[in-house]
Design a protein around this motif. Structure first.
Motif, PDB file in Angstrom:
ATOM      1  N   PRO A  75      76.051  62.500  17.321  1.00 22.47           N
ATOM      2  CA  PRO A  75      75.719  62.635  18.742  1.00 22.47           C
ATOM      3  C   PRO A  75      74.289  63.074  18.994  1.00 22.47           C
ATOM      4  N   GLY A  76      73.687  63.792  18.061  1.00 22.81           N
ATOM      5  CA  GLY A  76      72.308  64.229  18.245  1.00 22.81           C
ATOM      6  C   GLY A  76      71.290  63.167  17.921  1.00 22.81           C
ATOM      7  N   GLY A  77      71.736  61.984  17.509  1.00 26.08           N
ATOM      8  CA  GLY A  77      70.821  60.905  17.210  1.00 26.08           C
ATOM      9  C   GLY A  77      70.399  60.823  15.756  1.00 26.08           C
ATOM     10  N   ARG A  78      70.816  61.765  14.916  1.00 25.74           N
ATOM     11  CA  ARG A  78      70.464  61.745  13.505  1.00 25.74           C
ATOM     12  C   ARG A  78      71.519  60.959  12.731  1.00 25.74           C
ATOM     13  N   ALA A  79      71.107  60.476  11.566  1.00 32.17           N
ATOM     14  CA  ALA A  79      72.043  59.712  10.746  1.00 32.17           C
ATOM     15  C   ALA A  79      73.220  60.592  10.335  1.00 32.17           C
ATOM     16  N   ALA A  80      74.423  60.048  10.490  1.00 32.67           N
ATOM     17  CA  ALA A  80      75.623  60.796  10.117  1.00 32.67           C
ATOM     18  C   ALA A  80      75.866  60.623   8.623  1.00 32.67           C
ATOM     19  N   LEU A  81      75.873  61.745   7.889  1.00 38.46           N
ATOM     20  CA  LEU A  81      76.037  61.699   6.446  1.00 38.46           C
ATOM     21  C   LEU A  81      77.431  62.183   6.060  1.00 38.46           C
ATOM     22  N   ASP A  82      78.137  61.367   5.280  1.00 40.07           N
ATOM     23  CA  ASP A  82      79.380  61.832   4.694  1.00 40.07           C
ATOM     24  C   ASP A  82      79.048  62.779   3.546  1.00 40.07           C
ATOM     25  N   PRO A  83      79.867  63.806   3.327  1.00 39.47           N
ATOM     26  CA  PRO A  83      79.590  64.718   2.216  1.00 39.47           C
ATOM     27  C   PRO A  83      79.645  63.977   0.889  1.00 39.47           C
ATOM     28  N   LEU A  84      78.749  64.349  -0.017  1.00 42.78           N
ATOM     29  CA  LEU A  84      78.728  63.720  -1.336  1.00 42.78           C
ATOM     30  C   LEU A  84      79.912  64.234  -2.147  1.00 42.78           C
TER      31      LEU A  84
END
Length: 431
Positions: free
Chosen positions: A219-228
């Motif tokens: 929602p903040g516009g940053r890439a959504a990263l799945d946990p490694l």
């Protein structure tokens, strides 16, 4: 308990057709030979740092004879890029997942040429050593981004094939760059550094022909990263640390083995090295045919056959036998490297792949960096280089057994049958 396991599996093992993969190329575009060639060329560039200037190190030593600490700084000019590649690759993987992979790659390519060619106009030896630190950081970004983009653009059997090609290309490039560095060094120790200007020729084709796969955003516009998923990446990376050591073992030490049995001709040493390089290439080329088997079969087999090759080298001083041992070892490590790479990244999703590739590159390169240190320590303890190779053969056999036992029950093939059946579920492969 079952529900919790299902949720964990869904979070750490992405489905084979992720939305961002399905839309990974602009409409009407498919990754093909041009994209593959550019990415493989990029993957070969870090090899320059460890091979191109090796033949001119004695000239550099003489040139900087009056510089305090030259006995340490000159060898470090060769070693620093690999060390800082290992240290920066995980950070490069994070930014590859968080930001634009293509833009990151293009930036690193430009900086690579600038800092790589810096010894052409830098005078002091400490300044040259500092430029090699920056070069290693650029190499970490280039290797991580190019390998990650191969994983983005292709899937299934094609991905396994092209990742194995990346290790094959690096092995062949090392041989070519080593010979080229020797030829260019005839004109002076600075001449080989002109080769670092050539990668600038790749920047424009990369800018035109590569693309950044679309990503989901928070929602903040940053890439959504799945946990490694650490439980999926930790073991392959730990094994790769040792795999990197064994892969580079005879690359570094074979000339000394031959010298120890009376072979002083550089032509003979070069010929034996070339034969071993061809064996390494053969092992890497065979991997795509074996990728339908699980890592718990392929990794122990590669380590066990590496142990056999080292035992043959250790057992006798006869040149033909040493060559046979070098061929067995080269073939085995050629098969080992793509196996370890695919094992580490094949279950990672798009927003995990950069970090996974970064950690794998870190493990491999740090293993390479440790190789001469481990051999030196074992040689001192065991009474010579050949006894040290015997000890390392036992270590390779022990690793084969440890992986075989530790991976019991993990029978998932490196390239699932579903991927073979569907061809390329991501819809990104060449047509």
């Amino acid at each position: 308990m079952t529900d919790a396991l299902d949720r964990d599996r869904a979070r750490t093992v992405p489905p084979p057709v992720a939305p961002e993969h399905a839309a990974g190329a602009p409409e009407g575009r498919r990754a093909g030979p041009a994209q593959l060639g550019l990415l493989l060329a990029g993957i070969c560039l870090p090899v320059l740092g460890s091979t191109l200037i090796a033949p001119v190190l004695p000239q550099m030593q003489r040139h900087f004879a009056a510089t305090p600490g030259n006995g340490v700084l000159v060898p470090m000019v060769l070693a620093l890029p690999g060390l800082f590649l290992a240290l920066t690759a995980p950070l490069a993987g994070f930014f590859a997942d968080r930001t634009n992979r293509k833009l990151l790659l293009l930036t690193a390519m430009g900086l690579y040429s600038v800092v790589g060619s810096a010894p052409l106009y830098l005078g002091p030896l400490p300044a040259i050593a500092a430029s090699r630190v920056l070069l290693g950081a650029c190499e970490g970004v280039i290797l991580t981004c190019c390998t990650t983009l191969i994983g983005d653009y292709w899937s299934g059997a094609r991905r396994a094939k092209y990742l194995s090609l990346s290790t094959l290309a690096s092995s062949l490039a090392a041989t070519v760059f080593l010979a080229l560095g020797g030829l260019l060094g005839v004109s002076g120790w600075r001449t080989p550094f002109w080769m670092y200007v050539l990668p600038l020729l790749l920047v424009v084709p990369m800018a035109r022909l590569l693309w950044q796969p679309p990503r989901t955003t928070s929602p903040g516009g940053r890439a959504a990263l799945d946990p490694l998923p650490r439980r999926l990446i930790l073991v392959p990376c730990l094994v790769t640390l040792f795999g990197g050591l064994f892969f580079f073992l005879l690359v570094v030490e074979l000339p000394f083995v031959l010298d120890g049995i009376g072979i002083e001709s550089t032509a003979t040493v070069g010929a034996v090295g070339a034969v071993m390089a061809l064996a390494t290439a053969s092992g890497a080329a065979l991997f795509p045919r074996l990728a339908g088997r699980p890592a718990r079969v392929l990794v122990p087999f590669a380590f066990a056959s590496t142990a056999v090759g080292l035992v043959v080298v250790f057992a006798t001083g006869a040149v033909p036998v040493v060559v046979v041992g070098a061929v067995i070892t080269g073939f085995s490590t050629g098969l080992l490297l793509p196996t370890l790479l695919v094992w580490a990244v094949h279950r990672l999703g798009y927003t995990q792949r950069g970090r996974g590739t970064g950690w794998w590159s870190c493990a491999l390169t740090f293993g390479q960096f440790l190789t001469p240190l481990v051999v030196a320590g074992l040689s001192a303890a065991a009474g010579g280089l050949r006894p040290a190779l015997g000890v390392l053969a036992l270590g390779a056999a022990a690793l084969a057994g440890a992986v075989l036992l530790g991976q019991r029950g993990h029978d998932e093939p490196l390239t699932p049958a579903a991927d073979h059946a569907s061809g390329d579920p991501a819809g990104l492969s060449a047509r």
